[in-house]
Design a protein around this motif. Structure first.
Motif, mmCIF file in Angstrom:
data_model
loop_
_atom_site.group_PDB
_atom_site.id
_atom_site.type_symbol
_atom_site.label_atom_id
_atom_site.label_comp_id
_atom_site.label_asym_id
_atom_site.label_seq_id
_atom_site.Cartn_x
_atom_site.Cartn_y
_atom_site.Cartn_z
ATOM 1 N N UNK A 105 0.836 -1.216 0.000
ATOM 2 C CA UNK A 105 0.000 0.000 0.000
ATOM 3 C C UNK A 105 0.869 1.265 0.000
ATOM 4 N N UNK A 106 0.302 2.394 -0.497
ATOM 5 C CA UNK A 106 1.051 3.655 -0.463
ATOM 6 C C UNK A 106 1.207 4.133 0.983
ATOM 7 N N UNK A 107 2.400 4.561 1.331
ATOM 8 C CA UNK A 107 2.693 4.970 2.711
ATOM 9 C C UNK A 107 1.793 6.117 3.154
ATOM 10 N N UNK A 108 1.349 6.956 2.226
ATOM 11 C CA UNK A 108 0.470 8.081 2.603
ATOM 12 C C UNK A 108 -0.845 7.593 3.217
ATOM 13 N N UNK A 125 5.022 -1.906 1.494
ATOM 14 C CA UNK A 125 4.805 -0.442 1.479
ATOM 15 C C UNK A 125 5.619 0.209 0.358
ATOM 16 N N UNK A 126 5.116 1.380 -0.082
ATOM 17 C CA UNK A 126 5.843 2.138 -1.115
ATOM 18 C C UNK A 126 5.426 3.602 -1.024
ATOM 19 N N UNK A 127 6.243 4.500 -1.552
ATOM 20 C CA UNK A 127 5.827 5.906 -1.552
ATOM 21 C C UNK A 127 6.941 6.821 -2.013
ATOM 22 N N UNK A 128 6.612 8.108 -2.057
ATOM 23 C CA UNK A 128 7.560 9.132 -2.497
ATOM 24 C C UNK A 128 7.921 10.015 -1.299
ATOM 25 N N UNK A 133 3.175 17.720 15.230
ATOM 26 C CA UNK A 133 3.410 16.330 14.835
ATOM 27 C C UNK A 133 2.269 15.447 15.337
ATOM 28 N N UNK A 134 1.529 14.837 14.456
ATOM 29 C CA UNK A 134 0.462 13.903 14.836
ATOM 30 C C UNK A 134 1.001 12.484 14.682
ATOM 31 N N UNK A 135 0.388 11.560 15.402
ATOM 32 C CA UNK A 135 0.826 10.160 15.308
ATOM 33 C C UNK A 135 0.800 9.692 13.846
ATOM 34 N N UNK A 136 -0.257 10.109 13.130
ATOM 35 C CA UNK A 136 -0.412 9.655 11.743
ATOM 36 C C UNK A 136 0.719 10.178 10.853
ATOM 37 N N UNK A 137 1.110 11.444 11.035
ATOM 38 C CA UNK A 137 2.155 12.002 10.171
ATOM 39 C C UNK A 137 3.530 11.460 10.573
ATOM 40 N N UNK A 138 3.714 11.249 11.892
ATOM 41 C CA UNK A 138 4.984 10.654 12.333
ATOM 42 C C UNK A 138 5.100 9.233 11.784
ATOM 43 N N UNK A 139 3.985 8.500 11.797
ATOM 44 C CA UNK A 139 4.009 7.128 11.275
ATOM 45 C C UNK A 139 4.343 7.085 9.792
ATOM 46 N N UNK A 140 3.848 8.083 9.072
ATOM 47 C CA UNK A 140 4.138 8.142 7.642
ATOM 48 C C UNK A 140 5.660 8.257 7.425
ATOM 49 N N UNK A 141 6.295 9.152 8.170
ATOM 50 C CA UNK A 141 7.748 9.334 8.016
ATOM 51 C C UNK A 141 8.492 8.071 8.462
ATOM 52 N N UNK A 142 8.011 7.459 9.561
ATOM 53 C CA UNK A 142 8.679 6.229 10.039
ATOM 54 C C UNK A 142 8.616 5.139 8.963
ATOM 55 N N UNK A 143 7.495 5.078 8.257
ATOM 56 C CA UNK A 143 7.362 4.059 7.208
ATOM 57 C C UNK A 143 8.302 4.357 6.030
ATOM 58 N N UNK A 144 8.494 5.639 5.704
ATOM 59 C CA UNK A 144 9.470 5.975 4.655
ATOM 60 C C UNK A 144 10.865 5.511 5.096
ATOM 61 N N UNK A 145 11.185 5.748 6.387
ATOM 62 C CA UNK A 145 12.504 5.333 6.904
ATOM 63 C C UNK A 145 12.655 3.818 6.776
ATOM 64 N N UNK A 161 6.343 -1.307 12.288
ATOM 65 C CA UNK A 161 6.001 -2.594 11.658
ATOM 66 C C UNK A 161 4.672 -3.116 12.213
ATOM 67 N N UNK A 162 4.425 -2.867 13.487
ATOM 68 C CA UNK A 162 3.168 -3.287 14.110
ATOM 69 C C UNK A 162 1.985 -2.555 13.438
ATOM 70 N N UNK A 163 2.139 -1.262 13.236
ATOM 71 C CA UNK A 163 1.070 -0.475 12.588
ATOM 72 C C UNK A 163 0.870 -0.928 11.137
ATOM 73 N N UNK A 164 1.966 -1.206 10.436
ATOM 74 C CA UNK A 164 1.869 -1.662 9.037
ATOM 75 C C UNK A 164 1.160 -3.020 8.977
ATOM 76 N N UNK A 165 1.442 -3.885 9.940
ATOM 77 C CA UNK A 165 0.746 -5.189 9.997
ATOM 78 C C UNK A 165 -0.750 -4.984 10.173
ATOM 79 N N UNK A 166 -1.107 -4.015 11.012
ATOM 80 C CA UNK A 166 -2.534 -3.732 11.200
ATOM 81 C C UNK A 166 -3.160 -3.297 9.866
ATOM 82 N N UNK A 167 -2.462 -2.435 9.141
ATOM 83 C CA UNK A 167 -2.983 -1.980 7.842
ATOM 84 C C UNK A 167 -3.213 -3.172 6.912
#
Ligand code: SF4
Length: 228
Positions: free
Chosen positions: A33-36, A113-116, A138-150, A190-196
């Motif tokens: 899925x797109x990281x956004x 995951x994938x994204x720009x 910084x919201x949890x959702x936006x921080x998670x987005x950056x963590x997923x890019x990392x 990784x836990x959040x991505x598994x939930x997705x």
């Protein structure tokens, strides 16, 4: 820092569209899925259900349109001055000399995951991954987005340099949140991505928000049976 426009990648994965979830892909045999989308999940998981499972279309909000316009301006200005190079060459050269790139594609078939990345600084001693956002909170959702890019960057490159994730106030130089991408942060994302992935494979329910203020501003409120 030298500006480098990354235009080529050596990766060559097998990619298919998912048969029923709009925007989901199957890359190397695994849902991706797109990281956004992590940003939407933090707002309300039910939005993901309406948009990607039910295929409901909704017009962009004025904030979204404004954000896209600023984003495009920055990208166009960057492309005018930047040298065109491959991702692999940029990575290699950055071990000796720092560079800055925008719209850097990252993909992790392992994590699905994938994204720009809006902007990435590749320095000899560290990598800094930046996402531009409106406002300074910084919201949890936006921080998670950056963590997923990392995570995607780390998995894609196997690079051993330190990685930091950061949020920047859109249109400014203000990095209002910055975090080292540690092993603990990696486990958490990784836990959040598994939930997705669980949402899209039907093993977890899409939970609607209980915050009426979010529903009030939601672009799907007229199609949502949970709107408050
Ligand atoms: S209206 Fe509320 S519950 Fe429904 S998708 Fe929007 S934010 Fe979620």
């Amino acid at each position: 820092m030298e500006q480098k426009n990354i235009t080529e990648y050596s990766i060559n994965y097998e990619i298919k569209d998912h048969p029923s979830v709009k925007g989901l892909q199957i890359i190397e045999g695994k849902s991706n899925f797109p990281i956004s989308w992590l940003n939407k999940q933090g707002y309300c998981e039910y939005q993901l259900y309406l948009e990607h499972m039910k295929g409901i279309e909704s017009p962009s909000t004025p904030e979204m349109t404004h954000g896209s316009a600023i984003h495009k301006q920055l990208e166009d200005a960057f492309k005018q001055d930047a040298k065109k190079v491959s991702f692999e060459q940029t990575m290699e050269e950055s071990k000796n000399e720092a560079s800055m790139s925008r719209e850097c594609f990252v993909v992790s078939p392992n994590n699905g995951i994938r994204g720009y990345i809006d902007e990435i600084w590749m320095k000899p001693e560290e990598i800094v991954i930046i996402d531009d956002k409106p406002g300074r909170s910084p919201y949890e959702s936006t921080m998670n987005q950056v963590r997923a890019y990392c995570l995607a960057f780390k998995d894609m490159t196997g690079d051993k340099r330190k990685i930091k994730g950061a949020l920047r106030e859109r249109g400014t130089e203000n990095l209002f949140w910055i975090e080292p991408f540690t092993e603990d942060v990696e486990k958490q994302i990784k836990f959040t991505i598994d939930r997705m992935h669980g949402l899209f494979d039907g093993t977890k329910p899409f939970i609607p928000t209980r915050n009426p203020k979010k529903c009030h501003s939601c672009r799907f409120k007229h199609d949502c049976e949970h709107a408050q």
